[in-house]
Motif scaffolding. Structure first.
Motif: not given
Length: 271
Positions: A133-136, A166-172, A177-180
Motif C-alpha cells: 500500500r502507498i498512502d499520501q 527501495l520501494y520508497a526510492y522508486a515510489a518517489a 512526490k517525496p517518499c521517506r
C-alpha cells in the motif's frame, strides 16, 4: 560499451544476501531443483494480503466488517497446514486480525495505491517491486507493508528493511512526490512501526542494493568462466536453512533439522 542494468526486485536481492546458493537454485539453475512442501505461513500471509487488497477494491460503502469473512474465504490458500482443524483455527485467527485492523482505519481513509508496482533505474539497477500500500499524507508518500508473522517488530526492522527503502526510492520517482516514511503493520499484534528515512539513508540502501547486484553479476561470470557452481554461489548456513525450499537438495541445508510446514503458524506458547 556501458554495463547492462541488473534487472531485479527487492526479493531477488534479498535472496542472494540470505544465501547465494538459494539464489542460484531459484533464479539460475534450469531445470530448477525440486522445492519442498508448501509452507503454511506463506499461505497465511498470501491469504491475508489478498483479502486486504480486495477490501480496498470494494466501494467505500461496502467496506464493512461483515464483508471480511467472504473476502478471506475467497482468497484462502489451503496448502501447508497440518490438518483441517489447524487450518480452521488459523482462518479464525486471521479473520480476527483483519477485523481488528480495519476497525482502526479512519472512516474516510483512502490509500493512494494498493498492490502497486513501482520502478526506478540507477546506474546499476533496473529495479521494480510491488508495494502492499502507498498512502499520501500531506504532500508526502508513505510505504505500508503488512506483516503476519508470529514475531513482533520494532523500529529497527523498518529502518533496516532494504525492500521498504527501495520501494520508497522508486515510489518517489514514479509519483514525483517525496517518499521517506516506511511502515510495517503487524496484524497479529495491531502494532505499527515506522521509520523516516533521509536522502542519505535511502542512498545507503540503494548503494547496498547496487553492491549486491555487482556481487551477483561477478558470481554469474565466474560460473560462466568455469568456476564450479557451488564455489561461485556458496551456501550461507543460518537458522533460515530449516525453512528453505531447497533444504533437501543442499548438502549444508540437509544438516539443519527440518521444520514442519505448519510450525510457524502454531500459537506461541507462553512460558
Amino acid at each position: 560499451m556501458p554495463e547492462r542494468l541488473f534487472v531485479c526486485t527487492p526479493s531477488k536481492l534479498a535472496s542472494y544476501e540470505d544465501c547465494p546458493r538459494r539464489y542460484r537454485y531459484t533464479y539460475l539453475d534450469r531445470p530448477a531443483p525440486q522445492k519442498g512442501p508448501a509452507w503454511a505461513h506463506n499461505s497465511l500471509g498470501a491469504s491475508v494480503h489478498t483479502a486486504l487488497k480486495n477490501w480496498w477494491d470494494l466501494p467505500p460503502e461496502r467496506r464493512q466488517p461483515g464483508a471480511l469473512p467472504t473476502l478471506l474465504r475467497a482468497t484462502w490458500v489451503r496448502e501447508g497446514y497440518r490438518d483441517e482443524e489447524q487450518e480452521r483455527a488459523v482462518f479464525q485467527r486471521a479473520l480476527s486480525w483483519l477485523e481488528s485492523y480495519v476497525a482502526e482505519l479512519p472512516a474516510d481513509f483512502e490509500p493512494l495505491a494498493v498492490e502497486r508496482t513501482v520502478a526506478a533505474k540507477t546506474s546499476v539497477l533496473a529495479l521494480s517491486g510491488r508495494t502492499d500500500r502507498i498512502d499520501q499524507r500531506g504532500g508526502e508518500l508513505v510505504i505500508v507493508d503488512y506483516k503476519t508473522g508470529r514475531t513482533g517488530l520494532d523500529a529497527d526492522d523498518a529502518r533496516g528493511s532494504l525492500a521498504l527503502a527501495l520501494y520508497a526510492y522508486a515510489a518517489a520517482r514514479v509519483f514525483r512526490k517525496p517518499c521517506r516514511t516506511v511502515e510495517l503493520h503487524h496484524l497479529p499484534t495491531g502494532t505499527v512501526v515506522a521509520h523516516e528515512h533521509t536522502d542519505e539513508s535511502l542512498g545507503r540502501h540503494v548503494a547496498r542494493a547496487e553492491a549486491t547486484a555487482r556481487d551477483i553479476v561477478a558470481a554469474e561470470r565466474a560460473m560462466a568462466g568455469g568456476t564450479a557452481p557451488d564455489e561461485a554461489f556458496p551456501t550461507q548456513p543460518s537458522r533460515l536453512c530449516g525453512w528453505c525450499d531447497f533444504r533437501r537438495v543442499c548438502p549444508a541445508g540437509a544438516e539443519v533439522p527440518a521444520r514442519e510446514p505448519w510450525t510457524a503458524v502454531e500459537p506461541v506458547v507462553q512460558a
